[in-house]
Enzyme design. Sequence first.
Site, PDB file in Angstrom:
ATOM      1  N   HIS A 120      61.577  85.383  67.461  1.00 45.62           N
ATOM      2  CA  HIS A 120      61.663  83.785  66.685  1.00 45.62           C
ATOM      3  C   HIS A 120      62.889  83.953  65.717  1.00 45.62           C
ATOM      4  O   HIS A 120      63.317  85.000  65.175  1.00 45.62           O
ATOM      5  CB  HIS A 120      60.360  83.865  66.193  1.00 45.62           C
ATOM      6  N   HIS A 190      68.588  84.691  62.221  1.00 48.01           N
ATOM      7  CA  HIS A 190      68.500  85.776  63.336  1.00 48.01           C
ATOM      8  C   HIS A 190      67.427  85.933  64.035  1.00 48.01           C
ATOM      9  O   HIS A 190      66.231  85.326  63.679  1.00 48.01           O
ATOM     10  CB  HIS A 190      68.820  87.073  62.378  1.00 48.01           C
TER      11      HIS A 190
END
Length: 247
Positions: A120, A190
Site C-alpha cells: 500500500h 512509497h
Amino acid sequence: MSAAPLVGYSSSGSEDEAETEACARPGVGGRHRGQSPLPSQRLPVPDSVLHMFPGTEEGPEDDSAKHGGRVRTFPHERGNWATHVYVPYEAGEDFLELLDALLPHAQTYVPRLVRMEAFHVSLSQSVVLRHHWILPFVQALKDRVASFQRTFVGLEVTSGHAQFLDLVSEVDRVMEEFDLPTFYQDPSFHISLAWCVGDARLQLEGQCLRELQAIVDEFEDSEILLRVRAGQVRCKSGNKFFSMPLK
C-alpha cells in the site's frame, strides 16, 4: 509515472502494528484509614471469573512475537483503536516475480528482512481513535476523498506526487477535525516491499540499493508492471476495514 527508484528507510513505528488490540484490566488497590495493610501476596483470581466479562471493543492480546518482534509505538488503552489511511496496491504476478528477484539479494545484506504480506501507499500516520469516533471519522474521509481518481506507480512515487499530496491534504483535514496528528511534512510516498526490526539503513544504502535498482531497471516491462490504478482509499481501524471508492 516512470520506473520507480528503490529506497531504504527506517520508521519509529510499524505500518500494520495494530492488527490486534490488547485487552487491559485495571488494577484494584488502596485501603481505608485505620485498616491493617493488605497482605503482599493476593490469592489468584480463577480464570472462570477473569473471563466472565470479555470486552466488546478489544481483540486478542497483542503479542509482538506473533508479528516478528514489532511493538506498538503508543501504549494500548481500553477502547482505543489504532487507525491508518492508505491506498492499497494489488500486486500482480509480474510484480511478485520482481519482488522474488529483489528480496533474496537484499537479504544478503540484511538477512532479517521479511517480505511484506500486503502492499500500500500510506496517506496518514498510525493514529489512535476512540471506538465511538470510528464511523464519524470514516464518513468524514468519504466526504473528503470522494472526488479523486488517480493512477500511480511504485516503488517510490516519482510521478503523481502532487496528486498524492492532494489526497493527503484531504486526509489531514479529517485528522485535524478529530484533533489527531497530520501526515509528515514534505512526505515521500512509497510501497514497502519488505521490513525488518531495527534500523538497517547503513546496510541497505549505497551498494545494496544500487544493485537492487539495477534489478528493477533490467526487469522486463518494469515501468508497465509497476503502474497501478488507485480505485479506492482504505482505512484500517483495529481489525475493521473501510473502503472509499474514488470516482
